[in-house]
Write an enzyme that holds these catalytic residues in place. Structure first.
Site, mmCIF file in Angstrom:
data_model
loop_
_atom_site.group_PDB
_atom_site.id
_atom_site.type_symbol
_atom_site.label_atom_id
_atom_site.label_comp_id
_atom_site.label_asym_id
_atom_site.label_seq_id
_atom_site.Cartn_x
_atom_site.Cartn_y
_atom_site.Cartn_z
ATOM 1 C CG ASP A 1 -3.232 9.788 3.657
ATOM 2 O OD1 ASP A 1 -4.091 8.997 4.076
ATOM 3 O OD2 ASP A 1 -3.510 10.863 3.089
ATOM 4 C CG ASP B 1 -7.762 6.521 2.840
ATOM 5 O OD1 ASP B 1 -8.048 7.653 2.442
ATOM 6 O OD2 ASP B 1 -8.043 5.474 2.211
ATOM 7 C CD GLU C 1 -11.450 9.902 4.032
ATOM 8 O OE1 GLU C 1 -11.836 10.539 3.048
ATOM 9 O OE2 GLU C 1 -11.000 8.738 3.943
ATOM 10 C CG HIS D 1 -6.899 14.324 -1.315
ATOM 11 N ND1 HIS D 1 -7.065 14.514 0.044
ATOM 12 C CD2 HIS D 1 -7.114 13.004 -1.539
ATOM 13 C CE1 HIS D 1 -7.362 13.349 0.600
ATOM 14 N NE2 HIS D 1 -7.392 12.419 -0.323
ATOM 15 C CG ASP D 2 -10.842 12.687 -1.315
ATOM 16 O OD1 ASP D 2 -10.193 12.277 -2.293
ATOM 17 O OD2 ASP D 2 -10.761 12.168 -0.186
HETATM 18 C C1 GLC Z 1 -10.152 8.409 0.898
HETATM 19 C C2 GLC Z 1 -9.142 9.280 0.207
HETATM 20 C C3 GLC Z 1 -9.431 9.263 -1.258
HETATM 21 C C4 GLC Z 1 -9.284 7.848 -1.751
HETATM 22 C C5 GLC Z 1 -10.141 6.888 -0.954
HETATM 23 C C6 GLC Z 1 -9.718 5.485 -1.172
HETATM 24 O O1 GLC Z 1 -11.438 8.882 0.793
HETATM 25 O O2 GLC Z 1 -9.157 10.563 0.746
HETATM 26 O O3 GLC Z 1 -8.612 10.129 -1.989
HETATM 27 O O4 GLC Z 1 -9.639 7.785 -3.089
HETATM 28 O O5 GLC Z 1 -10.044 7.112 0.425
HETATM 29 O O6 GLC Z 1 -8.472 5.251 -0.595
#
Ligand code: GLC
Length: 568
Positions: free
Chosen positions: A106, A208, A262, A337-338
């Site tokens: 990540d 991310d 992402e 995980h979100d």
């Molecule tokens: C992304 C991650 C998430 C995190 C956020 C801030 O959305 O997937 O888990 O809280 O970024 O880094």
């Protein structure tokens, strides 16, 4: 239904690979502190290999004060103490290479932790050489223009810092200050740390919130066209594509690696700007259209009142498939995980329908075009935990939103109900290895509760022993995808777009054609295809024993049944 069309395949390992995402904190504890660790992943490598997956994506394992479970990094080149050491990491990577598994890490570089040395320096004085690594707004200019923040109790992304009489920007928690990509020195630091991991042999990055990295540093008011929706505004920074191109030229193009960004806020019309191979930016990204389907408009974490519709689910996937039909490549995921567990959200986790739902959703991901991403536990059908009380939660997102509601005198009970379906912690409970007290995850009390249904068959040990388990279906289905290039690269064609019970489509490549039927309904359904009348078809796999083809082109489909047919 059969089609003859020659597609330019442009084969790549990351298109043919299947990704298995691990949330290290929850996978396997070996040190006995109730927190998963790298040695735990090493211990389970043979298991992971046995699934047939090819690529592991690890959520952040870097040094972090864990305000947001590792998404607040204080040192990009060292391993979080709770997870182990760099020697453990090297052993993990070596163990993966031995087994032919690839590793995607990540990359969290929209922000760092406020405990990162860069930020510690940056906040010391306005003249500090690291000052410009972050976004500062001097207080003499007045209160900075409104910016919204996830995880901030007041949703205020500006935090006043007395030391230099200025505000810093944090689009996530107050401990996650945004890095200033506009500064070329900062960009070089990031490229360097990427090289550090690539030189170790890492095979790629999941990036991310990469869509947020570019900011208009004048911080204008939210332009009208965004209609109050700040996420697409954040995703539309003026220099975003310049930075991605530069990162590609300087780093990514020098290695054989994969990238998946992402990309919250990125509209379908903008997709190819990121992943069209001619532009040399990213390989793939995660869009959020499906993740928004059952949510209030503009509210990532609030469930909408109405149930989502299968026709909308189909449309999202069909539209996105269309975008990547000739250029670029998609990424397919149903949870991470979100977001809550896929079987609880898109299927049905009741005792009656759990098995068919979990395996039907696996069949879906493994028969679509685009790289499939599975989240640990999805292979055994892990479900939402649905915590009853706020004190069960560990996630800053739930905890701080509850605090906002408390301060505003809002309805906490309703919020707790919402979180049973929407919370991120639903997907962060420990991996269920067996039916023992802590599910074989740890000998100690885990950092977050184990789901009690590890004692009702949702665990690896029980499912290993059962040839008809969700786990063994997953393995079979993985092999089916891998042995049929058409399921990876073939054209996708939606059938029955208006049907609210069954998702039907074909995948075809040159002379081969497959028909996929997936029930998203708890009732039986009947579907009919005129073209199939008299067409020979062979059932390759189904999650339900019943062979439901009726010869005149009609299929009887059981609740949550999945079927893959080869057509001749
Ligand atoms: C992304 C991650 C998430 C995190 C956020 C801030 O959305 O997937 O888990 O809280 O970024 O880094």
């Amino acid at each position: 239904m059969q089609k003859e069309k020659h597609l330019e395949l442009n084969r790549q390992w990351w298109k043919e690979g299947i990704v298995y995402q691990i949330y290290p904190r929850s996978f396997q504890d070996t040190s006995g502190n109730g927190i998963g660790d790298l040695r735990g992943i090493i211990k389970r490598l043979d298991y992971i290999k046995s699934l047939g997956v090819d690529i592991i994506w690890l959520n952040p394992v870097y040094e972090s004060p864990n305000d947001d479970n590792g998404y607040d990094i204080s040192d990009y080149r060292s391993i979080m103490k709770e997870f182990g050491t760099m020697a453990d990491f090297d052993e993990l990577l070596a163990g993966m290479k031995e087994r032919g598994l690839r590793l995607v890490m990540d990359l969290v570089v929209n922000h760092s932790s406020d405990e990162h040395r860069w930020f510690q320096e940056s906040r010391k004085s306005r003249a500090n050489p690291y000052r410009d690594y972050y976004h500062w707004w001097p207080a003499e200019k007045g209160i900075p223009p409104k910016r919204w923040s996830f995880f901030d109790v007041e949703s205020n992304a500006w935090k006043y810092d007395q030391q230099t009489d200025a505000y810093y920007l944090h689009c996530f928690s107050v401990k996650q200050p945004d890095l200033k990509w506009e500064n070329p020195k900062l960009r070089e630091e990031i490229y360097d740390l990427m090289r550090f991991w690539f030189d170790k042999g890492v095979d790629g990055f999941r990036m991310d919130v990469i869509s947020f990295i570019s900011k208009d540093t004048d911080f204008p008011k939210l332009p009208e066209k965004y209609n109050g929706e700040f996420i697409p505004f954040y995703a539309n920074g003026p220099k975003l594509h310049d930075y991605l191109l530069e990162m590609n030229q300087k780093v990514l193009s020098q290695y054989d690696v994969m990238t998946v960004g992402e990309a919250p806020g990125v509209h379908i019309d903008e997709a190819l700007q990121f992943v069209n191979e001619d532009r040399n930016e990213l390989n793939m990204f995660f869009h959020f259209d499906l993740m928004s389907l059952d949510r209030e408009t503009g509210e990532t974490f609030m469930m909408q009142k109405e149930l989502w519709k299968l026709t909308e689910f189909k449309k999202i996937h069909s539209d996105w498939d269309g975008v990547f039909a000739n250029k670029g490549w998609g990424s397919m995921y149903l949870n991470n995980h979100d977001f809550p567990r896929s079987v609880s959200r898109w299927g049905n986790d009741s005792k009656t329908h759990w098995y068919n739902s979990a395996t039907m959703l696996q069949t879906f991901l493994l028969t679509m075009r685009g790289t499939p991403y599975f989240y640990y536990g999805e292979e055994i059908g892990m479900t939402n935990i649905k915590f009853e009380t706020l004190s069960d939660y560990r996630d800053i997102n739930t905890i701080n939103r509850a605090e906002t509601i408390r301060q505003q005198g809002g309805d906490l009970e309703a919020f707790i109900e919402n979180e049973k379906d929407a919370s991120r912690d639903n997907a962060r409970t420990p991996m269920q290895w067996d039916s023992s007290e802590n599910a074989g995850f740890s000998v100690e009390n885990p950092w977050i509760s184990v789901n009690g249904n590890c004692r009702e068959g949702i665990n690896v040990a029980a499912q290993e022993a059962d040839t008809h388990s969700v786990l063994n279906y997953f393995r079979k289905m993985v092999q089916l995808r891998k042995s049929h290039l058409t399921l990876i690269y073939g054209e996708y064609q939606l059938l029955l777009p208006e049907n609210e019970q069954v998702y039907a489509y074909t995948r075809s490549l040159e002379k081969e054609c497959y028909l996929i039927l997936l029930s998203f309904s708890e009732d039986r359904a009947t579907v009919h295809f005129d073209e199939m009348s008299g067409t020979p078809a062979k059932l390759l796999i189904s999650n339900d024993d019943a062979n439901t083809r009726v010869d005149n082109g009609t299929f009887e489909v059981r609740p949550y049944q999945a079927m893959v047919y080869k057509l001749f």
